[in-house]
Design a protein around this motif. Structure first.
Motif, mmCIF file in Angstrom:
data_model
loop_
_atom_site.group_PDB
_atom_site.id
_atom_site.type_symbol
_atom_site.label_atom_id
_atom_site.label_comp_id
_atom_site.label_asym_id
_atom_site.label_seq_id
_atom_site.Cartn_x
_atom_site.Cartn_y
_atom_site.Cartn_z
ATOM 1 N N MET A 1 0.848 -1.169 0.000
ATOM 2 C CA MET A 1 0.000 0.000 0.000
ATOM 3 C C MET A 1 0.897 1.236 0.000
ATOM 4 O O MET A 1 1.792 1.348 0.821
ATOM 5 N N ARG A 2 0.609 2.159 -0.896
ATOM 6 C CA ARG A 2 1.420 3.370 -1.009
ATOM 7 C C ARG A 2 1.055 4.422 0.032
ATOM 8 O O ARG A 2 1.911 5.096 0.578
ATOM 9 N N ASP A 3 -0.242 4.602 0.277
ATOM 10 C CA ASP A 3 -0.696 5.641 1.194
ATOM 11 C C ASP A 3 -2.193 5.464 1.404
ATOM 12 O O ASP A 3 -2.843 4.715 0.682
ATOM 13 N N LEU A 4 -2.735 6.166 2.375
ATOM 14 C CA LEU A 4 -4.177 6.235 2.570
ATOM 15 C C LEU A 4 -4.711 7.382 1.715
ATOM 16 O O LEU A 4 -4.040 8.392 1.529
ATOM 17 N N VAL A 5 -5.923 7.218 1.219
ATOM 18 C CA VAL A 5 -6.568 8.274 0.440
ATOM 19 C C VAL A 5 -7.715 8.832 1.260
ATOM 20 O O VAL A 5 -8.554 8.081 1.750
ATOM 21 N N GLU A 52 0.136 13.612 -3.036
ATOM 22 C CA GLU A 52 -0.394 13.419 -4.387
ATOM 23 C C GLU A 52 -1.907 13.527 -4.396
ATOM 24 O O GLU A 52 -2.586 12.973 -3.532
ATOM 25 N N VAL A 53 -2.414 14.224 -5.377
ATOM 26 C CA VAL A 53 -3.853 14.317 -5.598
ATOM 27 C C VAL A 53 -4.251 13.146 -6.487
ATOM 28 O O VAL A 53 -3.623 12.898 -7.518
ATOM 29 N N THR A 54 -5.295 12.427 -6.072
ATOM 30 C CA THR A 54 -5.750 11.298 -6.877
ATOM 31 C C THR A 54 -6.978 11.644 -7.699
ATOM 32 O O THR A 54 -7.246 10.993 -8.700
ATOM 33 N N GLN A 55 -7.723 12.662 -7.280
ATOM 34 C CA GLN A 55 -8.881 13.089 -8.053
ATOM 35 C C GLN A 55 -9.317 14.480 -7.626
ATOM 36 O O GLN A 55 -9.264 14.820 -6.441
ATOM 37 N N VAL A 56 -9.761 15.274 -8.595
ATOM 38 C CA VAL A 56 -10.374 16.576 -8.325
ATOM 39 C C VAL A 56 -11.626 16.661 -9.181
ATOM 40 O O VAL A 56 -11.575 16.398 -10.384
ATOM 41 N N VAL A 57 -12.737 17.014 -8.543
ATOM 42 C CA VAL A 57 -13.985 17.244 -9.268
ATOM 43 C C VAL A 57 -14.460 18.639 -8.888
ATOM 44 O O VAL A 57 -14.624 18.928 -7.696
ATOM 45 N N ALA A 58 -14.646 19.489 -9.868
ATOM 46 C CA ALA A 58 -15.114 20.857 -9.615
ATOM 47 C C ALA A 58 -16.401 21.097 -10.393
ATOM 48 O O ALA A 58 -16.522 20.681 -11.547
ATOM 49 N N THR A 59 -17.353 21.738 -9.731
ATOM 50 C CA THR A 59 -18.580 22.149 -10.393
ATOM 51 C C THR A 59 -18.718 23.652 -10.245
ATOM 52 O O THR A 59 -18.210 24.241 -9.289
ATOM 53 N N GLY A 60 -19.373 24.277 -11.183
ATOM 54 C CA GLY A 60 -19.519 25.720 -11.167
ATOM 55 C C GLY A 60 -18.379 26.379 -11.920
ATOM 56 O O GLY A 60 -17.490 25.716 -12.445
ATOM 57 N N SER A 61 -18.415 27.681 -11.969
ATOM 58 C CA SER A 61 -17.401 28.469 -12.662
ATOM 59 C C SER A 61 -16.406 29.014 -11.640
ATOM 60 O O SER A 61 -16.807 29.654 -10.658
ATOM 61 N N TRP A 62 -15.109 28.746 -11.873
ATOM 62 C CA TRP A 62 -14.057 29.168 -10.952
ATOM 63 C C TRP A 62 -12.983 29.916 -11.717
ATOM 64 O O TRP A 62 -12.633 29.525 -12.822
ATOM 65 N N ASP A 63 -12.417 30.971 -11.114
ATOM 66 C CA ASP A 63 -11.212 31.547 -11.709
ATOM 67 C C ASP A 63 -10.018 30.810 -11.101
ATOM 68 O O ASP A 63 -10.162 30.057 -10.128
ATOM 69 N N GLY A 64 -8.845 30.996 -11.655
ATOM 70 C CA GLY A 64 -7.669 30.228 -11.247
ATOM 71 C C GLY A 64 -7.305 30.365 -9.782
ATOM 72 O O GLY A 64 -7.063 29.381 -9.088
ATOM 73 N N ASP A 65 -7.269 31.600 -9.271
ATOM 74 C CA ASP A 65 -6.890 31.828 -7.869
ATOM 75 C C ASP A 65 -7.921 31.238 -6.916
ATOM 76 O O ASP A 65 -7.574 30.635 -5.905
ATOM 77 N N GLU A 66 -9.183 31.408 -7.248
ATOM 78 C CA GLU A 66 -10.246 30.906 -6.384
ATOM 79 C C GLU A 66 -10.250 29.374 -6.356
ATOM 80 O O GLU A 66 -10.418 28.765 -5.289
ATOM 81 N N LEU A 67 -10.030 28.749 -7.506
ATOM 82 C CA LEU A 67 -9.960 27.293 -7.561
ATOM 83 C C LEU A 67 -8.756 26.795 -6.765
ATOM 84 O O LEU A 67 -8.862 25.811 -6.009
ATOM 85 N N ASP A 68 -7.628 27.490 -6.886
ATOM 86 C CA ASP A 68 -6.446 27.115 -6.114
ATOM 87 C C ASP A 68 -6.720 27.217 -4.616
ATOM 88 O O ASP A 68 -6.343 26.324 -3.845
#
Length: 106
Positions: A1-5, A52-68
């Motif tokens: 096992m590499r890590d917990l998610v 490490e990020v294994t998944q990102v799901v975004a809904t709605g409209s985001w600008d770059g800074d706000e999403l970060d």
């Protein structure tokens, strides 16, 4: 096992900028009502020890800074969930370890 998610969600309250599509507060681990009223959301699955990020799901409209910002907030939540998971796993492993084995007992 590499890590917990672990995974966390962030919802964005409707803001006042750009006709209500920007500038809303970010809410970590929102309630069902907060999610229903959100104008955007991000769910992040993360392996905290490996960073490490294994998944990102975004809904709605985001600008770059706000999403970060939303992703960073979700990652901080994932780190706290990861710590709690590890503490529980460690305690359960110690409790159920055979007598005389390394790590047995409390």
């Amino acid at each position: 096992m590499r890590d917990l998610v672990s995974a966390c969600s962030v919802a964005r309250r409707p803001g006042t900028e750009n006709g209500g599509t920007r500038g809303g507060a970010l809410l970590l681990d929102p309630t069902t009502a907060e999610e229903r009223n959100a104008d955007g959301a991000v769910t992040l699955a993360h392996m905290s020890r490996l960073g490490e990020v294994t998944q990102v799901v975004a809904t709605g409209s985001w600008d770059g800074d706000e999403l970060d910002d939303a992703i960073q907030l979700a990652a901080s939540g994932c780190a706290r969930v990861d710590q709690a998971l590890r503490e529980v796993l460690r305690a359960e492993a110690q409790e159920h370890a055979p007598a005389g084995s390394v790590g047995a007992g409390t």
